[in-house]
Design a protein around this motif. Structure first.
Motif, short mmCIF file in Angstrom:
data_model
loop_
_atom_site.label_atom_id
_atom_site.label_comp_id
_atom_site.label_asym_id
_atom_site.label_seq_id
_atom_site.Cartn_x
_atom_site.Cartn_y
_atom_site.Cartn_z
N GLY A 80 12.64 10.96 15.58
CA GLY A 80 13.02 10.68 14.20
C GLY A 80 12.22 9.57 13.55
N LEU A 81 11.13 9.15 14.21
CA LEU A 81 10.33 8.03 13.72
C LEU A 81 9.00 8.49 13.14
CD1 LEU A 81 10.88 5.49 16.65
CD2 LEU A 81 12.03 5.54 14.41
N ALA A 82 8.61 7.87 12.04
CA ALA A 82 7.31 8.15 11.44
C ALA A 82 6.21 7.52 12.28
CB ALA A 82 7.26 7.61 10.01
N TRP A 97 0.83 -1.20 0.00
CA TRP A 97 0.00 0.00 0.00
C TRP A 97 0.87 1.26 0.00
CZ3 TRP A 97 -1.06 3.03 4.75
CH2 TRP A 97 -1.89 4.13 4.49
N LEU A 98 1.92 1.26 0.82
CA LEU A 98 2.82 2.42 0.85
C LEU A 98 3.46 2.64 -0.51
CD1 LEU A 98 4.73 2.10 4.26
CD2 LEU A 98 2.65 3.39 3.75
N ARG A 99 3.87 1.57 -1.17
CA ARG A 99 4.50 1.73 -2.48
C ARG A 99 3.52 2.31 -3.49
NH1 ARG A 99 7.37 -2.94 -0.89
NH2 ARG A 99 5.72 -4.31 -1.65
N THR A 100 2.26 1.90 -3.41
CA THR A 100 1.25 2.45 -4.30
C THR A 100 1.09 3.95 -4.06
OG1 THR A 100 0.05 0.36 -4.42
CG2 THR A 100 -1.17 2.35 -4.99
N LEU A 101 1.01 4.34 -2.79
CA LEU A 101 0.89 5.76 -2.46
C LEU A 101 2.10 6.54 -2.96
CD1 LEU A 101 -0.48 6.19 1.19
CD2 LEU A 101 -1.58 6.87 -0.95
N ALA A 102 3.28 6.01 -2.70
CA ALA A 102 4.52 6.73 -3.00
C ALA A 102 4.79 6.82 -4.51
CB ALA A 102 5.70 6.07 -2.30
N SER A 103 4.08 6.03 -5.31
CA SER A 103 4.33 6.01 -6.75
C SER A 103 3.59 7.12 -7.48
CB SER A 103 3.89 4.66 -7.33
OG SER A 103 2.47 4.52 -7.29
N LYS A 104 2.78 7.89 -6.78
CA LYS A 104 1.92 8.87 -7.44
C LYS A 104 2.28 10.29 -7.03
CE LYS A 104 -1.92 5.56 -7.38
NZ LYS A 104 -3.30 5.31 -6.94
N SER A 105 1.94 11.23 -7.89
CA SER A 105 2.07 12.64 -7.52
C SER A 105 0.77 13.17 -6.92
CB SER A 105 2.46 13.48 -8.74
OG SER A 105 1.48 13.36 -9.77
N ASP A 106 -0.33 12.48 -7.19
CA ASP A 106 -1.63 12.82 -6.61
C ASP A 106 -2.40 11.51 -6.40
OD1 ASP A 106 -4.06 13.82 -5.83
OD2 ASP A 106 -4.34 15.13 -7.57
N PRO A 107 -2.56 11.08 -5.15
CA PRO A 107 -2.19 11.74 -3.91
C PRO A 107 -0.67 11.92 -3.76
CG PRO A 107 -3.71 9.91 -3.50
CD PRO A 107 -3.25 9.79 -4.91
N GLN A 108 -0.31 12.98 -3.02
CA GLN A 108 1.08 13.26 -2.71
C GLN A 108 1.28 12.98 -1.22
OE1 GLN A 108 3.25 17.37 -2.32
NE2 GLN A 108 3.22 16.84 -4.50
N PRO A 109 1.90 11.83 -0.88
CA PRO A 109 1.92 11.38 0.51
C PRO A 109 3.12 11.88 1.31
CG PRO A 109 2.73 9.64 -0.89
CD PRO A 109 2.41 10.80 -1.80
N TYR A 110 2.86 12.09 2.58
CA TYR A 110 3.90 12.51 3.53
C TYR A 110 3.87 11.59 4.75
CZ TYR A 110 4.31 16.84 0.88
OH TYR A 110 4.52 17.76 -0.13
N ALA A 111 5.06 11.23 5.21
CA ALA A 111 5.19 10.56 6.50
C ALA A 111 5.26 11.63 7.59
CB ALA A 111 6.44 9.70 6.53
N ILE A 112 4.48 11.43 8.63
CA ILE A 112 4.47 12.37 9.76
C ILE A 112 5.51 11.88 10.76
CG2 ILE A 112 3.09 13.42 11.58
CD1 ILE A 112 0.59 12.68 9.85
N VAL A 113 6.58 12.62 10.90
CA VAL A 113 7.73 12.19 11.70
C VAL A 113 7.82 13.02 12.97
CG1 VAL A 113 10.24 11.95 11.74
CG2 VAL A 113 8.97 11.41 9.65
N ASP A 114 7.94 12.35 14.09
CA ASP A 114 8.17 13.02 15.37
C ASP A 114 9.63 13.44 15.41
OD1 ASP A 114 8.62 13.72 18.02
OD2 ASP A 114 7.39 12.11 18.83
N ALA A 115 9.88 14.74 15.42
CA ALA A 115 11.25 15.23 15.36
C ALA A 115 12.07 14.79 16.57
CB ALA A 115 11.25 16.76 15.26
N ALA A 116 11.40 14.53 17.70
CA ALA A 116 12.12 14.14 18.92
C ALA A 116 12.70 12.74 18.79
CB ALA A 116 11.18 14.22 20.12
#
Length: 242
Positions: free
Chosen positions: A100-102, A79-98
């Motif tokens: 460094g983990l998504a 599923w992640l690969r499918t999302l990441a293969s497109k420009s729309d939707p344009q996916p982002y991982a939400i990473v906790d800066a403290a």
């Protein structure tokens, strides 16, 4: 309220003499307030996301999405690969800066520069980031970027039965617009879709509300908020209406 009409006396929309299409967003890291929105990279993010989503033992995260829950990491990564293969939707991982983990995913989608409309969706928040400052910061960073690019309309859509999503949107300053009946079929079930939006004229006041809420001094030593975001965004929208 000012109105416009043609020579026949028919009402018309506000003129936009200097209108130019905003650019299609470039996938780039957005960061601030302890959050990094990183363009989704399966090799980089999949392990942390799988671990975070696996904390959702009951599968509640996936109830109103058209995918999941996944029985194994291979299905999740597909599923992640499918999302990441497109420009729309344009996916982002939400990473906790403290750490460094998504901990979750959000995307831009239905990106329409020709109408200056863009939607935020595929909100997949693991239990560890639900109802946290990280989740709000993620939404703020995407929103701020969209309006900075020149988009006029920022949309949120959800299953009309997903009351928590509707409440979350209104907390963030979205305005309810209506329900599209039988808009989709989701996992073999009929889905009505709730539409909400923020428009560019509302954003300057809402941006101030977000920045006030996200400041460190809005939280006590135990991490409890002093002012609620819903109160701040409601006050901002009330000011807009005056």
């Amino acid at each position: 309220m000012q109105t416009w009409s043609n020579e026949l006396g028919q009402p018309l929309g506000k003129p936009l003499p200097d209108w130019q299409n905003p650019p299609f967003p470039i996938a780039t890291t957005l960061e601030g307030y302890g959050c990094r929105m990183e363009p989704l990279d399966v090799a980089k993010h999949s392990n942390a996301l799988w671990e975070a989503f696996s904390e959702d033992i009951e599968g509640r995260v996936w109830t109103y999405l058209s995918v999941g829950p996944f029985a194994n990491k291979a299905g999740h990564d597909g599923w992640l690969r499918t999302l990441a293969s497109k420009s729309d939707p344009q996916p982002y991982a939400i990473v906790d800066a403290a750490t460094g983990l998504a901990a979750g995913i959000a995307t831009y989608l239905r990106i329409a520069p020709e109408t200056a409309s863009i939607e935020v969706g595929w909100l997949t928040f693991s239990p560890r980031m639900q109802k946290t400052k990280l989740a709000t910061a993620a939404m703020f960073l995407l929103m701020r970027n969209a309006f900075k690019l020149g988009y006029r309309r920022y949309e949120w859509k959800c299953n009309s039965l997903n009351a928590p999503s509707h409440r979350a949107a209104e907390r963030l300053g979205f305005t309810f617009e209506g329900i599209f009946r039988q808009a989709a079929i989701n996992k073999g079930r009929s889905r009505d879709t709730t539409w909400l939006s923020i428009i560019d004229s509302e954003w300057p006041l809402l941006e101030v509300a977000f920045e006030q809420w996200l400041q460190a001094d809005n939280f006590d030593a135990a991490g409890r908020q002093r002012s609620s975001l819903s109160a701040l965004t409601s006050a901002a929208l009330a000011q807009r209406a005056t």
